[in-house]
Motif scaffolding. Sequence first.
Motif, PDB file in Angstrom:
ATOM      1  N   ALA A   1       0.847  -1.207   0.000  1.00 55.52           N
ATOM      2  CA  ALA A   1       0.000   0.000   0.000  1.00 55.52           C
ATOM      3  C   ALA A   1       0.879   1.253   0.000  1.00 55.52           C
ATOM      4  N   THR A   2       1.492   1.542  -1.136  1.00 55.29           N
ATOM      5  CA  THR A   2       2.358   2.722  -1.210  1.00 55.29           C
ATOM      6  C   THR A   2       1.555   4.020  -1.141  1.00 55.29           C
ATOM      7  N   THR A   3       0.281   3.960  -1.504  1.00 64.21           N
ATOM      8  CA  THR A   3      -0.615   5.105  -1.361  1.00 64.21           C
ATOM      9  C   THR A   3      -1.809   4.688  -0.522  1.00 64.21           C
ATOM     10  N   ARG A   4      -2.445   5.673   0.084  1.00 64.24           N
ATOM     11  CA  ARG A   4      -3.584   5.398   0.969  1.00 64.24           C
ATOM     12  C   ARG A   4      -4.756   4.821   0.165  1.00 64.24           C
ATOM     13  N   PRO A   5      -5.254   3.654   0.563  1.00 70.14           N
ATOM     14  CA  PRO A   5      -6.421   3.085  -0.126  1.00 70.14           C
ATOM     15  C   PRO A   5      -7.697   3.832   0.256  1.00 70.14           C
ATOM     16  N   GLU A   6      -8.619   3.853  -0.660  1.00 66.51           N
ATOM     17  CA  GLU A   6      -9.912   4.479  -0.380  1.00 66.51           C
ATOM     18  C   GLU A   6     -10.727   3.607   0.575  1.00 66.51           C
TER      19      GLU A   6
ATOM     20  N   PRO B   1      -9.659  -5.891  -0.265  1.00 69.19           N
ATOM     21  CA  PRO B   1      -8.423  -6.341  -0.912  1.00 69.19           C
ATOM     22  C   PRO B   1      -8.345  -5.956  -2.387  1.00 69.19           C
ATOM     23  N   ALA B   2      -9.467  -5.568  -2.982  1.00 65.53           N
ATOM     24  CA  ALA B   2      -9.474  -5.169  -4.389  1.00 65.53           C
ATOM     25  C   ALA B   2      -9.266  -3.663  -4.570  1.00 65.53           C
ATOM     26  N   ASP B   3      -9.035  -2.939  -3.480  1.00 66.89           N
ATOM     27  CA  ASP B   3      -8.808  -1.495  -3.616  1.00 66.89           C
ATOM     28  C   ASP B   3      -7.614  -1.277  -4.542  1.00 66.89           C
ATOM     29  N   PRO B   4      -7.736  -0.367  -5.509  1.00 64.41           N
ATOM     30  CA  PRO B   4      -6.662  -0.173  -6.494  1.00 64.41           C
ATOM     31  C   PRO B   4      -5.339   0.323  -5.912  1.00 64.41           C
ATOM     32  N   ALA B   5      -5.342   0.811  -4.683  1.00 58.61           N
ATOM     33  CA  ALA B   5      -4.082   1.252  -4.069  1.00 58.61           C
ATOM     34  C   ALA B   5      -3.192   0.062  -3.699  1.00 58.61           C
ATOM     35  N   TYR B   6      -3.777  -1.116  -3.591  1.00 62.78           N
ATOM     36  CA  TYR B   6      -3.018  -2.299  -3.179  1.00 62.78           C
ATOM     37  C   TYR B   6      -2.353  -2.986  -4.369  1.00 62.78           C
ATOM     38  N   ASP B   7      -1.118  -3.399  -4.165  1.00 62.08           N
ATOM     39  CA  ASP B   7      -0.405  -4.234  -5.135  1.00 62.08           C
ATOM     40  C   ASP B   7       0.032  -5.503  -4.411  1.00 62.08           C
ATOM     41  N   TRP B   8      -0.734  -6.551  -4.575  1.00 63.93           N
ATOM     42  CA  TRP B   8      -0.505  -7.832  -3.906  1.00 63.93           C
ATOM     43  C   TRP B   8       0.358  -8.777  -4.743  1.00 63.93           C
ATOM     44  N   SER B   9       0.810  -8.359  -5.912  1.00 61.54           N
ATOM     45  CA  SER B   9       1.419  -9.276  -6.882  1.00 61.54           C
ATOM     46  C   SER B   9       2.590 -10.080  -6.316  1.00 61.54           C
ATOM     47  N   LEU B  10       3.433  -9.469  -5.529  1.00 60.24           N
ATOM     48  CA  LEU B  10       4.572 -10.177  -4.936  1.00 60.24           C
ATOM     49  C   LEU B  10       4.094 -11.354  -4.084  1.00 60.24           C
ATOM     50  N   TYR B  11       3.038 -11.123  -3.322  1.00 56.41           N
ATOM     51  CA  TYR B  11       2.521 -12.151  -2.411  1.00 56.41           C
ATOM     52  C   TYR B  11       1.640 -13.164  -3.125  1.00 56.41           C
ATOM     53  N   ASP B  12       0.890 -12.715  -4.118  1.00 59.04           N
ATOM     54  CA  ASP B  12       0.086 -13.661  -4.893  1.00 59.04           C
ATOM     55  C   ASP B  12       0.982 -14.730  -5.502  1.00 59.04           C
ATOM     56  N   ARG B  13       2.091 -14.309  -6.073  1.00 63.87           N
ATOM     57  CA  ARG B  13       3.037 -15.245  -6.691  1.00 63.87           C
ATOM     58  C   ARG B  13       3.618 -16.193  -5.642  1.00 63.87           C
ATOM     59  N   ALA B  14       4.078 -15.636  -4.530  1.00 61.81           N
ATOM     60  CA  ALA B  14       4.708 -16.464  -3.493  1.00 61.81           C
ATOM     61  C   ALA B  14       3.728 -17.479  -2.912  1.00 61.81           C
ATOM     62  N   LEU B  15       2.514 -17.046  -2.626  1.00 64.88           N
ATOM     63  CA  LEU B  15       1.542 -17.970  -2.050  1.00 64.88           C
ATOM     64  C   LEU B  15       1.109 -19.036  -3.043  1.00 64.88           C
ATOM     65  N   GLU B  16       1.032 -18.668  -4.311  1.00 66.69           N
ATOM     66  CA  GLU B  16       0.692 -19.661  -5.350  1.00 66.69           C
ATOM     67  C   GLU B  16       1.793 -20.719  -5.457  1.00 66.69           C
ATOM     68  N   LEU B  17       3.047 -20.280  -5.484  1.00 68.80           N
ATOM     69  CA  LEU B  17       4.164 -21.229  -5.582  1.00 68.80           C
ATOM     70  C   LEU B  17       4.236 -22.129  -4.347  1.00 68.80           C
ATOM     71  N   ALA B  18       3.980 -21.560  -3.181  1.00 64.54           N
ATOM     72  CA  ALA B  18       3.977 -22.365  -1.952  1.00 64.54           C
ATOM     73  C   ALA B  18       2.842 -23.375  -1.978  1.00 64.54           C
TER      74      ALA B  18
ATOM     75  N   ALA C   1     -12.029 -14.543  -4.490  1.00 66.39           N
ATOM     76  CA  ALA C   1     -11.880 -14.703  -5.950  1.00 66.39           C
ATOM     77  C   ALA C   1     -11.652 -13.321  -6.552  1.00 66.39           C
ATOM     78  N   PRO C   2     -10.400 -12.961  -6.838  1.00 62.80           N
ATOM     79  CA  PRO C   2     -10.140 -11.640  -7.396  1.00 62.80           C
ATOM     80  C   PRO C   2     -10.721 -11.496  -8.803  1.00 62.80           C
ATOM     81  N   GLU C   3     -11.110 -10.294  -9.098  1.00 65.53           N
ATOM     82  CA  GLU C   3     -11.588  -9.972 -10.443  1.00 65.53           C
ATOM     83  C   GLU C   3     -10.395  -9.920 -11.382  1.00 65.53           C
ATOM     84  N   PRO C   4     -10.598 -10.115 -12.680  1.00 67.99           N
ATOM     85  CA  PRO C   4      -9.481  -9.986 -13.624  1.00 67.99           C
ATOM     86  C   PRO C   4      -8.835  -8.605 -13.500  1.00 67.99           C
ATOM     87  N   GLY C   5      -7.523  -8.604 -13.451  1.00 68.66           N
ATOM     88  CA  GLY C   5      -6.772  -7.357 -13.304  1.00 68.66           C
ATOM     89  C   GLY C   5      -6.610  -6.928 -11.870  1.00 68.66           C
ATOM     90  N   ASP C   6      -7.149  -7.712 -10.931  1.00 67.78           N
ATOM     91  CA  ASP C   6      -7.083  -7.388  -9.501  1.00 67.78           C
ATOM     92  C   ASP C   6      -5.797  -7.902  -8.900  1.00 67.78           C
TER      93      ASP C   6
END
Length: 151
Positions: A69-74, A79-96, A146-151
């Motif tokens: 959350a580099t910027t304040r989420p609305e 978890p789908a707030d556009p201020a969040y970037d979960w990509s690092l963790y999504d990848r790690a949790l998927e691989l685990a 279940a994240p939306e596409p692009g989430d």
Amino acid sequence: MRRLAAALTLAVVFTLLAAASPAGASPGVQKGMYDEATTLFSASSDGFDTLANLGVDVLRLNLYWNRVATTRPEDAADPADPAYDWSLYDRALELAQQRGIEVLLSIYGTPGWANGGKGQNYAPTSAGALQAFARAAARRYSGDYAPEPGD
């Protein structure tokens, strides 16, 4: 202030565990490991393969709030707030998950917008901001999200 930060950290960890733990966890000793260099911050999945080959059951990772959350989420609890970037963790949790390794996330690193511009090691000015982020993380990694596409 440090006691507050420690208490908030423990509360967040317990919140995540309560939200993400299966009701009938298996008894016995589990092998755990803390490793970010070869898992979270590596472009390769070799670290996860090594942990699986070692029989690791649980991988502990820091969930860097200030990176997600580099910027304040609305809506910080969403978890789908556009201020969040979960990509690092999504990848790690998927691989685990692909290797049967559970992940324990420990929230760390307060973003500047949440503590008046102080460093990541300072507690947020509002416990509600941390609570909302913990809720968003718990929802996202609950197994039911279940994240939306692009989430």
